[in-house]
Design a protein around this motif. Structure first.
Motif, short mmCIF file in Angstrom:
data_model
loop_
_atom_site.label_atom_id
_atom_site.label_comp_id
_atom_site.label_asym_id
_atom_site.label_seq_id
_atom_site.Cartn_x
_atom_site.Cartn_y
_atom_site.Cartn_z
N GLY A 208 9.53 -1.72 -2.86
CA GLY A 208 8.92 -2.68 -1.95
C GLY A 208 9.88 -3.77 -1.55
N GLN A 209 10.63 -4.28 -2.53
CA GLN A 209 11.65 -5.29 -2.22
C GLN A 209 12.66 -4.74 -1.22
N SER A 210 13.10 -3.52 -1.45
CA SER A 210 14.12 -2.92 -0.59
C SER A 210 13.58 -2.70 0.82
N LEU A 211 12.33 -2.27 0.94
CA LEU A 211 11.77 -2.00 2.25
C LEU A 211 11.59 -3.29 3.05
N ILE A 212 11.22 -4.37 2.38
CA ILE A 212 11.08 -5.66 3.06
C ILE A 212 12.43 -6.14 3.56
N LEU A 213 13.43 -6.16 2.68
CA LEU A 213 14.75 -6.65 3.06
C LEU A 213 15.38 -5.77 4.14
N ALA A 214 15.23 -4.46 4.01
CA ALA A 214 15.81 -3.55 5.00
C ALA A 214 15.14 -3.73 6.36
N VAL B 70 14.49 4.36 2.37
CA VAL B 70 14.20 3.53 1.19
C VAL B 70 13.51 4.32 0.10
N LEU B 71 12.62 5.24 0.46
CA LEU B 71 11.77 5.90 -0.53
C LEU B 71 12.26 7.28 -0.97
N GLN C 3 0.82 -1.21 0.00
CA GLN C 3 0.00 0.00 0.00
C GLN C 3 0.86 1.26 0.00
N LEU C 4 1.90 1.26 0.85
CA LEU C 4 2.76 2.44 0.94
C LEU C 4 3.44 2.74 -0.39
N VAL C 5 4.00 1.71 -1.02
CA VAL C 5 4.72 1.92 -2.28
C VAL C 5 3.77 2.35 -3.38
N ARG C 6 2.63 1.71 -3.50
CA ARG C 6 1.69 2.07 -4.55
C ARG C 6 1.12 3.47 -4.34
N ALA C 7 1.03 3.88 -3.08
CA ALA C 7 0.48 5.21 -2.79
C ALA C 7 1.45 6.33 -3.15
#
Length: 332
Positions: free
Chosen positions: A269-275, A300-301, A241-245
């Motif tokens: 999204g990949q980066s935020l999950i791994l981080a 990340v963003l 949701q955060l990335v798509r927003a």
């Protein structure tokens, strides 16, 4: 291919203790900057590259050099200048002669990118043509030259420093290259107590020594462990949701529609999950939490958002957009 056996509690505790020792080793040379050090370690654990931004004189180069010494990895530094060429980074072919036969042949001479830890110092002081020489190395961990692909050592990290774009003689990094940095780490001025400690430490006869506390093999094992850290379906859905927003065409958030021209892609999204998983492991946990995501949303963003002219006119930054995102889409 058989799965690796599960880690025993003793082995797991030993690896987590190594992380604490690594942070302490860096702290002997770097005064303060605890959040910056943590974000760099998160980048390394997640297997990503970090872009470090701050004005000159804040110890960015010292920080990366200390990290290389503490990790016992091959470390090289490239000072990026306006006249630097791509071949100065990836290498070039040299004409050599076989003294036995007299025949001449081309031999690839590896450049400084063939290392474990590469410090790209003041990356944005060189034109985009030379900046792009790092693209393949950062994404594929390979270098292609004259039709031949050369693999880079493992692990391989690019820790790049850049000066604020407002300074003279800087070139904005291409969006494609910015997206390949896992984290954009901002280095601020130290507080008064830290600045006094820096002056005392750097003007005396004794210099802080950083001892090697972790090998490349141990780091690769920790990277594999990061991917085993649990993340709930609820948090995963929140990250989506955060990335798509962040994309104006898909967002109902006023700040995004007014301040953002292009939002973040799936790599965010990949980066935020791994981080988030790496931060959890760094704090001794085997499950990511909402606090991990909140702490790393901006790093990340912030570099993956292309801001609008309206945002520039109102002096809004990527951090302002992230703050609006977190306020409009609170943690579950």
């Amino acid at each position: 291919m058989s799965e690796a056996p599960p880690l025993s509690e003793a082995v797991l505790d030993g690896r987590l203790a190594k992380l604490a020792t690594l942070r302490e080793a860096i702290g002997r040379a770097v005064v303060g900057q605890h959040e910056v050090v943590e974000q760099l370690l998160i980048g390394l654990l997640a297997g990503g590259h970090c872009l470090i931004e701050g004005v000159p004189g804040l110890g960015k180069t010292l920080l990366v050099r200390s990290l290389g010494q503490a990790l016992a990895l091959d470390f090289r530094r490239i000072q990026f200048t306006p006249d630097l060429m791509p071949s100065d980074i990836i290498g070039t072919e040299l004409l050599e002669e076989d003294h036995g036969t007299g025949k001449r042949y081309f031999k690839f001479q590896q450049g400084p990118v063939f290392t474990h830890l590469l410090l790209a110092d003041e990356l944005n002081r060189t034109p985009p043509k030379t900046q792009s020489a790092l693209l393949e190395a950062m994404q594929e961990r390979t270098v292609s030259y004259a039709g031949t692909t050369h693999a880079l050592p493992r692990p391989f990290f690019v820790l790049a420093t850049q000066n604020p774009l407002e300074q003279a003689g800087t070139y904005p990094l291409p969006e494609a290259q910015l997206d390949r940095f896992l984290l954009h780490v901002k280095v601020d001025y130290p507080d008064e107590a830290e600045e006094r400690a820096i002056l005392v430490q750097t003007t005396g006869a004794a210099t802080a020594q950083v001892e090697a506390v972790m090998t490349g093999e141990e780091l690769l094992a920790l990277q594999a462990l990061v991917r085993e850290v649990h993340m709930s379906e609820t948090l995963l859905a929140w990250i989506v949701q955060l990335v798509r927003a962040t994309r104006p065409q898909d967002s109902n958030i006023t700040a995004v529609r007014e301040w953002v021209r292009w939002g973040a892609g799936p790599r965010a999204g990949q980066s935020l999950i791994l981080a988030a998983k790496a931060r959890a492991l760094l704090h001794g946990r085997l499950a990511a939490t909402r606090e991990d995501i909140i702490a790393l949303a901006a790093p990340v963003l912030r570099h993956r958002l292309l801001l609008s002219f309206s945002a520039e006119a109102e002096r809004k930054s990527g951090d302002d957009v992230v703050a609006a995102l977190l306020a409009a889409l609170p943690a579950p």
